[in-house]
Scaffold this motif. Structure first.
Motif, PDB file in Angstrom:
ATOM      1  N   PRO A 154     -86.812-105.115  79.620  1.00 56.12           N
ATOM      2  CA  PRO A 154     -86.227-106.210  80.391  1.00 56.12           C
ATOM      3  C   PRO A 154     -86.923-107.519  80.030  1.00 56.12           C
ATOM      4  O   PRO A 154     -88.118-107.538  79.743  1.00 56.12           O
ATOM      5  N   THR A 155     -86.187-108.595  80.050  1.00 58.96           N
ATOM      6  CA  THR A 155     -86.746-109.885  79.653  1.00 58.96           C
ATOM      7  C   THR A 155     -87.709-110.425  80.697  1.00 58.96           C
ATOM      8  O   THR A 155     -88.785-110.928  80.361  1.00 58.96           O
ATOM      9  N   GLU A 156     -87.324-110.296  81.968  1.00 62.81           N
ATOM     10  CA  GLU A 156     -88.134-110.854  83.044  1.00 62.81           C
ATOM     11  C   GLU A 156     -88.150-109.915  84.236  1.00 62.81           C
ATOM     12  O   GLU A 156     -87.178-109.202  84.479  1.00 62.81           O
ATOM     13  N   MET A 157     -89.257-109.945  84.990  1.00 56.01           N
ATOM     14  CA  MET A 157     -89.348-109.224  86.252  1.00 56.01           C
ATOM     15  C   MET A 157     -90.193-110.049  87.214  1.00 56.01           C
ATOM     16  O   MET A 157     -91.083-110.791  86.781  1.00 56.01           O
ATOM     17  N   THR A 158     -89.919-109.891  88.483  1.00 51.79           N
ATOM     18  CA  THR A 158     -90.700-110.558  89.520  1.00 51.79           C
ATOM     19  C   THR A 158     -91.160-109.519  90.529  1.00 51.79           C
ATOM     20  O   THR A 158     -90.394-108.615  90.883  1.00 51.79           O
ATOM     21  N   ALA A 159     -92.387-109.627  90.982  1.00 52.28           N
ATOM     22  CA  ALA A 159     -92.916-108.686  91.967  1.00 52.28           C
ATOM     23  C   ALA A 159     -93.875-109.435  92.890  1.00 52.28           C
ATOM     24  O   ALA A 159     -94.283-110.570  92.605  1.00 52.28           O
ATOM     25  N   THR A 160     -94.224-108.770  93.991  1.00 50.92           N
ATOM     26  CA  THR A 160     -95.069-109.394  95.011  1.00 50.92           C
ATOM     27  C   THR A 160     -96.502-108.899  94.903  1.00 50.92           C
ATOM     28  O   THR A 160     -96.748-107.720  94.605  1.00 50.92           O
ATOM     29  N   VAL A 200     -95.197-102.291  90.394  1.00 46.83           N
ATOM     30  CA  VAL A 200     -94.065-102.639  89.537  1.00 46.83           C
ATOM     31  C   VAL A 200     -94.040-101.699  88.332  1.00 46.83           C
ATOM     32  O   VAL A 200     -95.086-101.288  87.833  1.00 46.83           O
ATOM     33  N   GLN A 201     -92.833-101.353  87.899  1.00 50.81           N
ATOM     34  CA  GLN A 201     -92.648-100.474  86.746  1.00 50.81           C
ATOM     35  C   GLN A 201     -91.877-101.230  85.678  1.00 50.81           C
ATOM     36  O   GLN A 201     -90.764-101.700  85.925  1.00 50.81           O
ATOM     37  N   ILE A 202     -92.444-101.331  84.499  1.00 49.49           N
ATOM     38  CA  ILE A 202     -91.805-102.012  83.377  1.00 49.49           C
ATOM     39  C   ILE A 202     -91.355-100.948  82.381  1.00 49.49           C
ATOM     40  O   ILE A 202     -92.176-100.199  81.847  1.00 49.49           O
ATOM     41  N   ASN A 203     -90.061-100.896  82.150  1.00 48.64           N
ATOM     42  CA  ASN A 203     -89.496 -99.865  81.291  1.00 48.64           C
ATOM     43  C   ASN A 203     -89.376-100.313  79.847  1.00 48.64           C
ATOM     44  O   ASN A 203     -89.233-101.505  79.553  1.00 48.64           O
ATOM     45  N   LYS A 207    -103.277-112.445  88.766  1.00 46.68           N
ATOM     46  CA  LYS A 207    -103.672-112.510  87.361  1.00 46.68           C
ATOM     47  C   LYS A 207    -102.877-111.546  86.475  1.00 46.68           C
ATOM     48  O   LYS A 207    -102.983-111.609  85.248  1.00 46.68           O
ATOM     49  N   ASP A 208    -102.090-110.671  87.097  1.00 48.31           N
ATOM     50  CA  ASP A 208    -101.243-109.763  86.313  1.00 48.31           C
ATOM     51  C   ASP A 208     -99.986-110.464  85.798  1.00 48.31           C
ATOM     52  O   ASP A 208     -99.219-109.872  85.024  1.00 48.31           O
ATOM     53  N   SER A 209     -99.748-111.680  86.233  1.00 49.62           N
ATOM     54  CA  SER A 209     -98.627-112.457  85.698  1.00 49.62           C
ATOM     55  C   SER A 209     -98.859-112.688  84.216  1.00 49.62           C
ATOM     56  O   SER A 209     -99.820-113.357  83.811  1.00 49.62           O
ATOM     57  N   THR A 213     -91.765-108.246  78.195  1.00 49.36           N
ATOM     58  CA  THR A 213     -91.258-108.450  79.558  1.00 49.36           C
ATOM     59  C   THR A 213     -92.169-109.439  80.260  1.00 49.36           C
ATOM     60  O   THR A 213     -93.373-109.195  80.402  1.00 49.36           O
ATOM     61  N   GLU A 214     -91.593-110.557  80.693  1.00 57.30           N
ATOM     62  CA  GLU A 214     -92.362-111.589  81.394  1.00 57.30           C
ATOM     63  C   GLU A 214     -92.414-111.220  82.875  1.00 57.30           C
ATOM     64  O   GLU A 214     -91.411-111.227  83.575  1.00 57.30           O
ATOM     65  N   LEU A 215     -93.614-110.889  83.361  1.00 62.84           N
ATOM     66  CA  LEU A 215     -93.798-110.503  84.759  1.00 62.84           C
ATOM     67  C   LEU A 215     -94.380-111.674  85.538  1.00 62.84           C
ATOM     68  O   LEU A 215     -95.410-112.234  85.152  1.00 62.84           O
ATOM     69  N   SER A 216     -93.721-112.008  86.639  1.00 61.37           N
ATOM     70  CA  SER A 216     -94.232-113.036  87.547  1.00 61.37           C
ATOM     71  C   SER A 216     -94.626-112.377  88.855  1.00 61.37           C
ATOM     72  O   SER A 216     -93.803-111.694  89.473  1.00 61.37           O
ATOM     73  N   VAL A 217     -95.871-112.559  89.262  1.00 59.90           N
ATOM     74  CA  VAL A 217     -96.350-112.013  90.522  1.00 59.90           C
ATOM     75  C   VAL A 217     -96.397-113.152  91.532  1.00 59.90           C
ATOM     76  O   VAL A 217     -97.061-114.179  91.304  1.00 59.90           O
ATOM     77  N   LYS A 218     -95.686-112.961  92.651  1.00 63.23           N
ATOM     78  CA  LYS A 218     -95.594-113.990  93.685  1.00 63.23           C
ATOM     79  C   LYS A 218     -96.485-113.613  94.867  1.00 63.23           C
ATOM     80  O   LYS A 218     -96.644-112.422  95.167  1.00 63.23           O
ATOM     81  N   PRO A 219     -97.005-114.632  95.570  1.00 67.12           N
ATOM     82  CA  PRO A 219     -97.866-114.337  96.744  1.00 67.12           C
ATOM     83  C   PRO A 219     -97.074-113.645  97.840  1.00 67.12           C
ATOM     84  O   PRO A 219     -95.872-113.832  97.979  1.00 67.12           O
TER      85      PRO A 219
END
Lengths: 115, 112
Positions: free
Chosen positions: B7-13, B18-21, B81-83, B106-112
């Motif tokens: 996947p190109t992008e994912m967002t998680a809290t 989170v699982q990146i396939n 920092k996992d972003s 896969t670009e992962l963004s971790v949100k507060p």
């Protein structure tokens, strides 16, 4: 600290000019590699070298040249024959001479922009 | 041919899992590798799988199913920092060159 040093970090070049990117490692690794990274694409292998004075073409070698005169150094020259040279260039190294290790140590990269 | 899909992008809290396939169709297989790359920095090696199953390394785990051409990277207790971008790479068999073939990341963004 052991690692890979790439320089310069940023480089601007006019069309028609050759430019050389430096890569030096003090990890005593036998194998060294050059990758190119473009937005939305995976890393693509340009050249690799598993021993001094020997190197092999990767998947996108056209327009690039390398040398491996010393174990520690693997410079990449982007020639004017490279049609789309603007990219982020990553140098890497790995332990092992004849086996292509999947565990690579990367440098911080050089971002080349052609004006 | 070689084809690796992520996947190109994912967002998680923050604090979540989170699982990146990563799925692959390649002419041969000799191991699957995961790298982490923060923006503008060098990729760093995270884990690899050669045999089917789960490999655990602290908060990170990687799973492989060779019959399905499928792997995932599992990140637990997410931190800001996992972003980063997470790169999946398949190694060719040695008799085909043994090179790493990378997915697009896969670009992962971790949100507060």
């Amino acid at each position: 600290d052991g690692g890979i040093t790439q320089s310069p970090k940023y480089l601007f070049r006019k069309e028609g000019q050759n430019v050389t990117l430096s890569c030096e490692q003090n990890l005593n690794h036998d194998a060294m590699y050059w990758y190119r990274q473009d937005p939305g694409q995976g890393l693509r292998l340009i050249y690799y070298s598993q021993i001094v004075n020997d190197f092999q073409k990767g998947d996108i070698a056209e327009g690039y040249s390398v040398s491996r005169e010393k174990k520690e150094s693997f410079p990449l020259t982007v020639t004017s024959a490279q049609k789309n040279p603007t990219a982020f260039y990553l140098c890497a190294s790995s332990i092992g001479r004849l086996v292509f290790s999947g565990v690579l140590t990367f440098g911080a990269g050089s971002r080349l922009t052609v004006l | 041919g070689q084809n690796i899909d992520q996947p190109t992008e994912m967002t998680a809290t923050e604090g979540a899992i989170v699982q990146i396939n990563c799925t692959y169709q390649t002419s041969g297989f000799n191991g699957l590798f995961w790298y982490q790359q923060h923006a503008g920095e060098a990729p760093t090696f995270l884990s690899y799988n050669v045999l089917d199953g789960l490999e655990e390394k602290g908060r990170f785990s990687s799973f492989l199913s060779r019959s399905k051409g499928y792997s995932y990277l599992l990140l637990k207790e997410l931190q800001m920092k996992d972003s980063a971008s997470y790169l999946c790479a398949v190694r060719e068999p040695y008799n085909q060159g043994g090179k790493l073939i990378f997915g697009q990341g896969t670009e992962l963004s971790v949100k507060p």
